[in-house]
Design an enzyme around this catalytic site. Structure first.
Site, mmCIF file in Angstrom:
data_model
loop_
_atom_site.group_PDB
_atom_site.id
_atom_site.type_symbol
_atom_site.label_atom_id
_atom_site.label_comp_id
_atom_site.label_asym_id
_atom_site.label_seq_id
_atom_site.Cartn_x
_atom_site.Cartn_y
_atom_site.Cartn_z
ATOM 1 N N ARG A 1 0.867 -1.186 0.000
ATOM 2 C CA ARG A 1 0.000 0.000 0.000
ATOM 3 C C ARG A 1 0.902 1.234 0.000
ATOM 4 N NH1 ARG A 1 -2.631 2.999 4.417
ATOM 5 N NH2 ARG A 1 -4.745 3.680 3.847
ATOM 6 N N GLU B 1 -9.125 7.662 5.214
ATOM 7 C CA GLU B 1 -9.820 7.813 6.495
ATOM 8 C C GLU B 1 -10.801 8.988 6.457
ATOM 9 O OE1 GLU B 1 -6.882 5.579 9.621
ATOM 10 O OE2 GLU B 1 -6.670 7.752 9.472
ATOM 11 N N GLU C 1 -5.564 -0.689 7.298
ATOM 12 C CA GLU C 1 -4.521 -0.293 8.242
ATOM 13 C C GLU C 1 -4.715 -1.000 9.573
ATOM 14 O OE1 GLU C 1 -3.953 3.886 8.913
ATOM 15 O OE2 GLU C 1 -4.309 4.428 6.815
#
Length: 352
Positions: free
Chosen positions: A82, A178, A284
């Site tokens: 990522r 996020e 994550e």
């Protein structure tokens, strides 16, 4: 007659040879895209570029200095990388900047060469975008909303074409990072204007697909155990016509509550799959590097439970910056390398 027959045979052989040559040439110019893994065991390795620029190297568990991608792939079965991309980051700040499209493409090319699939995280900011800050890039500050959508489109297409030029087809692309309360504040703040947020997601999604039609897009929200947040956010996006492929989650528990929060996250994932029919990926995770046995158990547990989500709707788990040294960037301690330069046991949770 024999001469004529021989001539016909020669013609057919020549035609067959031409067909074979054309077929070979056609195939030579077409590189078949490798399929994403059935289950991604991943790591966000975006700090690698800046760490290497500062002369940092990594040791394996035996103390031998090796390429970080080699260690992750061959020692811990990490099959996916990522990588974040900022719009116009400070190129002299290795920890909080540096990762523009070119740097991200170079890192993605190395990961791909190591046999990894690629996830990109488009922050749509010049530095960190997260639940507490979704700051517009400096160059976009004065844009009206139409101009902002145009900028999202242009930047996204630019990043995708930069990857394409490097020979990299991303398997997944996050539209924002996020985005608990939307993105590109104030215009795209979800609590103020959910429709604007949805349109920005649509713009990013469509821009990705315009370059890589098979790449999957993700909306990524922190606090994977918070069902109410996800129902409000994802439900609000869908109600406002947003189009995207998968739901992404972050989860950063403590050493004492990780088991409970993993169970809550799996429950949330199952509920979201039932409500919206979308697969889920844990984009994550991290736990204190000084508690390697606990971290290993956490990784192994969440990996197994996500992989066992019914219908194959649990797509993978990514550890965030496991290669970071203890205390990096003013105190980040949730990596998986110790002060001796060697990995802790945390990533062993990905094995098998």
């Amino acid at each position: 007659m024999i001469k004529t027959a021989s001539r016909k045979g020669a013609v057919w052989l020549a035609l067959l040879a031409l067909v074979l040559v054309l077929s070979t040439l056609s195939g030579a110019g077409t590189k078949r895209a490798e399929a994403a893994p059935a289950f991604a065991k991943g790591a966000d390795i975006s700090w690698v570029a800046g760490l290497e620029a500062q002369g940092y190297t990594w040791k394996d568990k035996n103390g031998k200095v090796r390429d970080i991608f080699d260690i992750l792939k061959n020692d811990y079965q990490i099959n996916s990388a990522r990588i974040r991309v900022w719009v116009n980051p400070n190129m002299s700040d290795y920890a909080n900047g540096y990762m523009n499209a070119d740097k991200a493409a170079a890192l993605a090319k190395r990961a791909k060469a190591a046999g990894m699939s690629i996830m990109l995280t488009l922050h749509y900011s010049d530095s960190w975008a997260d639940p507490g800050q979704q700051t517009k890039p400096y160059a976009w500050q004065s844009f009206n909303f139409t101009q902002l959508m145009d900028a999202v489109w242009s930047h996204t297409v630019y990043v995708m074409n930069t990857m394409k030029s490097a020979g990299v087809t991303p398997d997944w692309v996050q539209i924002g990072n996020e985005t608990n309360n939307g993105m590109l504040w104030e215009d795209g703040k979800a609590s103020v204007n959910m429709k604007n947020y949805a349109w920005l997601i649509n713009t990013g999604n469509n821009a990705v697909k315009s370059v890589f039609s098979s790449t999957k897009t993700i909306v990524h929200i922190a606090g994977g155990n918070d069902n109410a947040l996800f129902v409000w956010n994802i439900g609000g996006l869908i109600a406002n016509g947003a189009t995207f492929d998968y739901i992404g989650m972050s989860l950063y528990p403590s050493t004492s509550d990780w088991s409970t929060k993993v169970d809550q996250t799996i429950s949330n994932a199952n509920d979201l799959i039932s409500r919206y029919g979308k697969s889920v990926m844990i984009c994550e995770i991290g736990l204190d590097y000084s508690q390697p046995a606990v971290a290993k158990n956490f990784v192994s547990t969440i990996k197994t439970k996500v992989r066992n989500i019914s219908g194959g709707k649990g797509l993978g788990v990514f550890y965030w910056e496991p290669e970071s040294p203890p205390g990096y960037n003013g105190g980040y301690n949730l990596g998986a390398w110790g002060s001796d330069g060697k990995p802790t046991a945390a990533l062993e949770g990905f094995l098998n």
